[in-house]
Design a protein around this motif. Structure first.
Motif, mmCIF file in Angstrom:
data_model
loop_
_atom_site.group_PDB
_atom_site.id
_atom_site.type_symbol
_atom_site.label_atom_id
_atom_site.label_comp_id
_atom_site.label_asym_id
_atom_site.label_seq_id
_atom_site.Cartn_x
_atom_site.Cartn_y
_atom_site.Cartn_z
ATOM 1 N N PHE A 141 0.828 -1.203 0.000
ATOM 2 C CA PHE A 141 0.000 0.000 0.000
ATOM 3 C C PHE A 141 0.866 1.258 0.000
ATOM 4 O O PHE A 141 0.617 2.196 -0.764
ATOM 5 N N VAL A 142 1.883 1.284 0.846
ATOM 6 C CA VAL A 142 2.776 2.444 0.938
ATOM 7 C C VAL A 142 3.543 2.620 -0.371
ATOM 8 O O VAL A 142 3.654 3.734 -0.896
ATOM 9 N N ALA A 143 4.055 1.537 -0.924
ATOM 10 C CA ALA A 143 4.798 1.607 -2.189
ATOM 11 C C ALA A 143 3.886 2.098 -3.311
ATOM 12 O O ALA A 143 4.298 2.912 -4.154
ATOM 13 N N GLY A 144 2.665 1.616 -3.339
ATOM 14 C CA GLY A 144 1.713 2.060 -4.353
ATOM 15 C C GLY A 144 1.380 3.536 -4.208
ATOM 16 O O GLY A 144 1.287 4.262 -5.204
ATOM 17 N N ALA A 145 1.209 3.993 -2.985
ATOM 18 C CA ALA A 145 0.894 5.407 -2.734
ATOM 19 C C ALA A 145 2.055 6.301 -3.164
ATOM 20 O O ALA A 145 1.847 7.354 -3.784
#
Length: 116
Positions: free
Chosen positions: A5-9
């Motif tokens: 999720f963090v990498a995608g954001a």
């Protein structure tokens, strides 16, 4: 799962900033300047070569290019007044990039008339 999720954001944020960067007034005004110079040069060469024999058309295009150049000068002074990235982004969101894009569209229409 949290890492994804963090990498995608982060990836999405970088993508949005890179797209916005191409639309910044400081970048778009350079495109407009080049487009105007190219169209003006093309117009003069077509006139010299005799591809635009109609006097009314030559006068119309010449006046239109002068008008577009005047508009570009006003937009140029606004775009170059931004001295920081924050000011550049503020101008993007207040519509300066849209105004520059509209003049670019008009110059492309004139260029099409010169070519045809």
């Amino acid at each position: 799962n949290v890492f994804g999720f963090v990498a995608g954001a982060i990836s999405l944020t970088c993508l949005v900033f890179s797209i916005c960067r191409t639309q910044l007034p400081s970048n778009k005004i350079k495109v407009l300047e080049n487009l105007l110079d190219e169209t003006q040069s093309l117009f003069h060469s077509r006139v010299e070569e005799g591809y635009l024999p109609q006097e009314r058309l030559k006068v119309y295009i010449d006046r239109r290019l002068d008008s577009l150049r005047d508009q570009a000068c006003g937009l140029q002074s606004q775009a170059y007044s931004a001295t920081t990235s924050a000011q550049d982004y503020r101008q993007l969101f207040t519509g300066l990039s849209w105004a520059i894009g509209r003049v670019c569209f008009d110059v492309r229409e004139v260029r099409a008339q010169v070519i045809v």
